[in-house]
Design a protein around this motif. Structure first.
Motif, mmCIF file in Angstrom:
data_model
loop_
_atom_site.group_PDB
_atom_site.id
_atom_site.type_symbol
_atom_site.label_atom_id
_atom_site.label_comp_id
_atom_site.label_asym_id
_atom_site.label_seq_id
_atom_site.Cartn_x
_atom_site.Cartn_y
_atom_site.Cartn_z
ATOM 1 N N ASN A 175 -49.827 -39.090 0.411
ATOM 2 C CA ASN A 175 -50.875 -38.075 0.527
ATOM 3 C C ASN A 175 -50.313 -36.752 1.041
ATOM 4 O OD1 ASN A 175 -52.871 -39.769 -0.420
ATOM 5 N ND2 ASN A 175 -53.570 -40.397 1.616
ATOM 6 N N ALA A 176 -49.419 -36.829 2.039
ATOM 7 C CA ALA A 176 -48.802 -35.606 2.571
ATOM 8 C C ALA A 176 -47.949 -34.932 1.511
ATOM 9 C CB ALA A 176 -47.965 -35.936 3.805
ATOM 10 N N HIS A 177 -47.167 -35.737 0.799
ATOM 11 C CA HIS A 177 -46.346 -35.191 -0.290
ATOM 12 C C HIS A 177 -47.211 -34.512 -1.348
ATOM 13 C CE1 HIS A 177 -44.617 -35.542 -4.346
ATOM 14 N NE2 HIS A 177 -43.447 -35.265 -3.769
ATOM 15 N N ASP A 178 -48.252 -35.207 -1.786
ATOM 16 C CA ASP A 178 -49.065 -34.696 -2.880
ATOM 17 C C ASP A 178 -49.852 -33.456 -2.477
ATOM 18 O OD1 ASP A 178 -48.075 -36.782 -4.321
ATOM 19 O OD2 ASP A 178 -49.922 -37.977 -4.294
ATOM 20 N N TYR A 179 -50.307 -33.414 -1.233
ATOM 21 C CA TYR A 179 -51.029 -32.233 -0.760
ATOM 22 C C TYR A 179 -50.169 -30.985 -0.927
ATOM 23 C CZ TYR A 179 -53.722 -29.102 2.238
ATOM 24 O OH TYR A 179 -54.453 -28.037 2.704
ATOM 25 N N ILE A 180 -48.906 -31.072 -0.487
ATOM 26 C CA ILE A 180 -48.012 -29.914 -0.568
ATOM 27 C C ILE A 180 -47.606 -29.645 -2.015
ATOM 28 C CG2 ILE A 180 -45.758 -29.022 0.135
ATOM 29 C CD1 ILE A 180 -46.126 -30.700 2.722
ATOM 30 N N ALA A 181 -47.279 -30.683 -2.745
ATOM 31 C CA ALA A 181 -46.836 -30.501 -4.134
ATOM 32 C C ALA A 181 -47.926 -29.883 -4.995
ATOM 33 C CB ALA A 181 -46.389 -31.842 -4.711
ATOM 34 N N ASN A 182 -49.176 -30.301 -4.802
ATOM 35 C CA ASN A 182 -50.274 -29.831 -5.644
ATOM 36 C C ASN A 182 -50.804 -28.464 -5.247
ATOM 37 O OD1 ASN A 182 -50.173 -32.212 -7.113
ATOM 38 N ND2 ASN A 182 -51.687 -33.239 -5.827
ATOM 39 N N ARG A 183 -50.708 -28.127 -3.964
ATOM 40 C CA ARG A 183 -51.331 -26.894 -3.475
ATOM 41 C C ARG A 183 -50.344 -25.789 -3.125
ATOM 42 N NH1 ARG A 183 -54.327 -31.153 -2.211
ATOM 43 N NH2 ARG A 183 -56.619 -30.992 -2.255
ATOM 44 N N ILE A 184 -49.078 -26.167 -2.854
ATOM 45 C CA ILE A 184 -48.153 -25.158 -2.347
ATOM 46 C C ILE A 184 -46.842 -25.150 -3.114
ATOM 47 C CG2 ILE A 184 -46.932 -24.262 -0.320
ATOM 48 C CD1 ILE A 184 -49.054 -25.809 1.390
ATOM 49 N N GLU B 235 -43.877 -27.830 -5.162
ATOM 50 C CA GLU B 235 -43.287 -29.114 -5.540
ATOM 51 C C GLU B 235 -41.888 -29.272 -4.957
ATOM 52 O OE1 GLU B 235 -43.369 -29.728 -9.701
ATOM 53 O OE2 GLU B 235 -45.565 -29.835 -9.831
ATOM 54 N N ASP B 236 -41.107 -28.185 -4.943
ATOM 55 C CA ASP B 236 -39.752 -28.266 -4.387
ATOM 56 C C ASP B 236 -39.781 -28.632 -2.910
ATOM 57 O OD1 ASP B 236 -38.392 -27.773 -6.703
ATOM 58 O OD2 ASP B 236 -38.006 -25.659 -6.292
ATOM 59 N N GLY B 237 -40.558 -27.913 -2.116
ATOM 60 C CA GLY B 237 -40.621 -28.175 -0.684
ATOM 61 C C GLY B 237 -41.178 -29.538 -0.356
ATOM 62 N N ALA B 238 -42.078 -30.026 -1.218
ATOM 63 C CA ALA B 238 -42.722 -31.318 -0.964
ATOM 64 C C ALA B 238 -41.749 -32.482 -1.022
ATOM 65 C CB ALA B 238 -43.850 -31.532 -1.966
ATOM 66 N N ARG B 239 -40.536 -32.243 -1.472
ATOM 67 C CA ARG B 239 -39.558 -33.347 -1.556
ATOM 68 C C ARG B 239 -38.985 -33.744 -0.202
ATOM 69 N NH1 ARG B 239 -35.051 -31.126 -5.281
ATOM 70 N NH2 ARG B 239 -35.558 -29.182 -4.188
ATOM 71 N N HIS B 240 -39.262 -32.952 0.849
ATOM 72 C CA HIS B 240 -38.553 -33.104 2.116
ATOM 73 C C HIS B 240 -39.518 -33.478 3.244
ATOM 74 C CE1 HIS B 240 -35.705 -31.150 -0.426
ATOM 75 N NE2 HIS B 240 -36.346 -29.990 -0.387
ATOM 76 N N TYR B 241 -39.100 -34.433 4.085
ATOM 77 C CA TYR B 241 -39.950 -34.977 5.158
ATOM 78 C C TYR B 241 -39.273 -34.794 6.511
ATOM 79 C CZ TYR B 241 -42.171 -38.453 8.162
ATOM 80 O OH TYR B 241 -42.798 -39.083 9.202
ATOM 81 N N PHE B 242 -40.064 -34.378 7.514
ATOM 82 C CA PHE B 242 -39.576 -34.172 8.874
ATOM 83 C C PHE B 242 -40.356 -35.090 9.811
ATOM 84 C CE2 PHE B 242 -38.392 -30.546 6.457
ATOM 85 C CZ PHE B 242 -37.180 -30.126 6.974
ATOM 86 N N ALA B 243 -39.659 -36.054 10.411
ATOM 87 C CA ALA B 243 -40.317 -37.081 11.218
ATOM 88 C C ALA B 243 -40.862 -36.507 12.525
ATOM 89 C CB ALA B 243 -39.336 -38.215 11.524
ATOM 90 N N PRO B 244 -42.104 -36.797 12.872
ATOM 91 C CA PRO B 244 -42.647 -36.332 14.154
ATOM 92 C C PRO B 244 -42.176 -37.201 15.316
ATOM 93 C CG PRO B 244 -44.298 -37.607 12.998
ATOM 94 C CD PRO B 244 -43.112 -37.508 12.064
ATOM 95 N N THR C 235 -52.319 -20.540 7.472
ATOM 96 C CA THR C 235 -53.308 -20.803 6.443
ATOM 97 C C THR C 235 -52.581 -21.269 5.183
ATOM 98 O OG1 THR C 235 -53.221 -18.570 5.520
ATOM 99 C CG2 THR C 235 -54.736 -18.950 7.375
ATOM 100 N N ILE C 236 -53.323 -21.844 4.283
ATOM 101 C CA ILE C 236 -52.682 -22.289 3.045
ATOM 102 C C ILE C 236 -52.181 -21.092 2.247
ATOM 103 C CG2 ILE C 236 -54.783 -22.368 1.635
ATOM 104 C CD1 ILE C 236 -53.591 -25.068 0.505
ATOM 105 N N ASN C 237 -52.886 -19.946 2.332
ATOM 106 C CA ASN C 237 -52.414 -18.748 1.643
ATOM 107 C C ASN C 237 -51.110 -18.250 2.247
ATOM 108 O OD1 ASN C 237 -52.780 -16.654 -0.357
ATOM 109 N ND2 ASN C 237 -53.205 -15.268 1.355
ATOM 110 N N GLN C 238 -50.970 -18.316 3.579
ATOM 111 C CA GLN C 238 -49.712 -17.936 4.222
ATOM 112 C C GLN C 238 -48.584 -18.882 3.803
ATOM 113 O OE1 GLN C 238 -51.083 -18.008 8.292
ATOM 114 N NE2 GLN C 238 -51.344 -15.770 8.364
ATOM 115 N N CYS C 239 -48.877 -20.155 3.654
ATOM 116 C CA CYS C 239 -47.864 -21.104 3.176
ATOM 117 C C CYS C 239 -47.381 -20.712 1.782
ATOM 118 C CB CYS C 239 -48.436 -22.519 3.153
ATOM 119 S SG CYS C 239 -48.699 -23.257 4.780
#
Length: 432
Positions: free
Chosen positions: A303-312, A314-323, A267-271
């Motif tokens: 959009n993926a970056h901003d979702y994490i930066a705004n809700r969870i 900013e530090d973690g949002a700097r990093h991307y893991f390719a699927p 959940t977003i709260n767990q994140c």
């Protein structure tokens, strides 16, 4: 904004199991078998797009990633001092380059292996140094690029084997994370370097690749491990978090934003609680980037970056893991626009901290025995090993999202701790 029987036997003598490289076999056998030492091409791409810019407006050397400024330049390939390892291989200077005026082009009709070596008239002192170079594998893909450091000879050597994804024909910085060792290498007396390419899987066609910007940089003072957890699996919070907290460690949750708050997922709260426990919460959106055009891709990544930066975070949002381990040259250029670092499967440790920061390699982290050699080498040479799992716990139940049992993961953690490796997040790694 910013992955023959005699070869397997040879691997075993180095303590390097085939499972460690997730399908990449024998990091040493091909080059060692010849001890006598004796498609889009991208040519239509302009200089800025293929990363070949040489000078800025003031005549200074322009550094275009994945070229770097750090450390000592070992070879800029303006003059070719390398020789083919095999009769079927040719070596030449080529004006399609990353820095300077030329790179080294290696070609062969062989479908097994092609490579080059450089013997030094006086042993080179790379003690306390890491080696890295830029490579562009044009064909075949997927492939494996191997750096073979003979210090001083074949009986005392280190190898670094890096997997290249099947769609990636751009320039990549291979940072010499060691995957195999023989004897007692003395990096204060390196007599020869070899670089060679082998096809992987069903890859076909002649071998053709370029090398540029070979450099030696100062080594870190301690080996590190990054523990990454993909796909927003709920057991990352319920099981992995307390296991790491017992040791005072933090991990990296590479989340799929669209999967949050669904059954079996975080959940977003767990994140946010993971963030508060010192974890990075980072981006792992699940559409393969090569399937998009550039405008669509940049918007998707942003959009993926901003979702994490705004809700969870900013530090973690700097990093991307390719699927799916899918990446091509156009995609990584767009990733660089949005993220500070990015990761793919690569099957090797990396220099710590990373020199370039993109397409950093990861290794499957399910089995302590499979990664024992990599952990040993990471500790000995003060590099960083990035391990990848999904969920921790019951792996047998129907619809389970876990891929490693709690017992097996505990063994991995014990193996890390026994080697006095520092467990860090990606943010810790790049901000150090």
């Amino acid at each position: 904004m910013n992955s023959p029987q005699n070869r397997r036997r040879f691997l075993a003598t180095l303590g390097l199991g085939t499972a460690t490289l997730a399908g990449c076999m024998d990091a040493l056998g091909s080059a060692d078998s010849d001890e006598n030492d004796g498609e889009p091409s991208g040519n239509e791409t302009d200089e800025d797009e293929n990363g070949s810019g040489n000078e800025d407006g003031n005549g200074n050397r322009e550094i275009v990633a994945p070229a770097i400024e750090a450390g000592e330049l070992v070879d800029d390939f303006e003059e070719i001092e390398w020789n083919p390892m095999y009769d079927h291989t040719t070596v030449s200077s080529d004006d399609e380059c990353l820095v300077g005026e030329s790179s080294m082009l290696v070609e062969s009709e062989s479908r097994d292996v092609a490579g080059v070596f450089r013997a030094f008239s006086e042993g080179q002192d790379f003690f306390g140094k890491d080696l890295s170079f830029a490579v562009r594998v044009e064909s075949p893909l997927p492939a494996r690029v191997v750096l073979d450091v003979r210090a001083p000879g074949a009986s005392d050597r280190l190898v670094s084997a890096r997997s290249i994804p099947g769609e990636f024909d751009g320039w990549l910085r291979v940072e010499g994370g060691y995957t195999g060792k023989r004897g007692e290498p003395n990096l204060g007396n390196v007599q020869e370097l070899r670089i060679y390419v082998e096809p992987r899987g069903d890859a076909e066609g002649p071998i053709r690749f370029r090398i540029d910007d070979l450099r030696a940089t100062e080594r870190s003072d301690q080996g590190k491990v990054v523990l990454t957890f993909d796909d927003s699996v709920e057991s990352q919070y319920t099981t992995a978090l307390p296991m790491l907290e017992e040791r005072g460690w933090s991990g990296v949750a590479a989340i799929i934003p669209d999967s949050l708050n669904q059954p079996g997922r975080l959940t977003i709260n767990q994140c946010r609680k993971l963030r508060d426990a010192g974890w990075d919460v980072s981006a792992h959106p699940h559409t393969a980037l090569p399937e998009m055009d550039s405008d669509e891709r940049v918007e998707y990544l942003q959009n993926a970056h901003d979702y994490i930066a705004n809700r969870i975070s900013e530090d973690g949002a700097r990093h991307y893991f390719a699927p799916y381990n899918r990446m091509d040259a156009a995609s990584i250029a767009d990733v660089r626009e949005v993220f500070e670092t990015s990761f793919t499967f690569g099957g090797q440790p990396n220099i710590a901290p990373p020199l370039d920061g993109h397409m950093l390699p990861r290794v499957n982290g399910h089995d302590a025995d499979d990664i024992a050699t990599l952990l040993d080498l990471t500790a000995e040479y003060c590099q960083v090993l990035t391990l990848m799992v999904h969920g921790v716990g019951d792996t047998e139940s129907e619809n389970s999202l876990n891929d490693v049992t709690e017992e097996d993961f505990e063994a991995v953690l014990d193996a890390i701790e026994s080697r006095d490796l520092e467990v860090v997040t990606v943010s810790d790694l790049v901000d150090d």
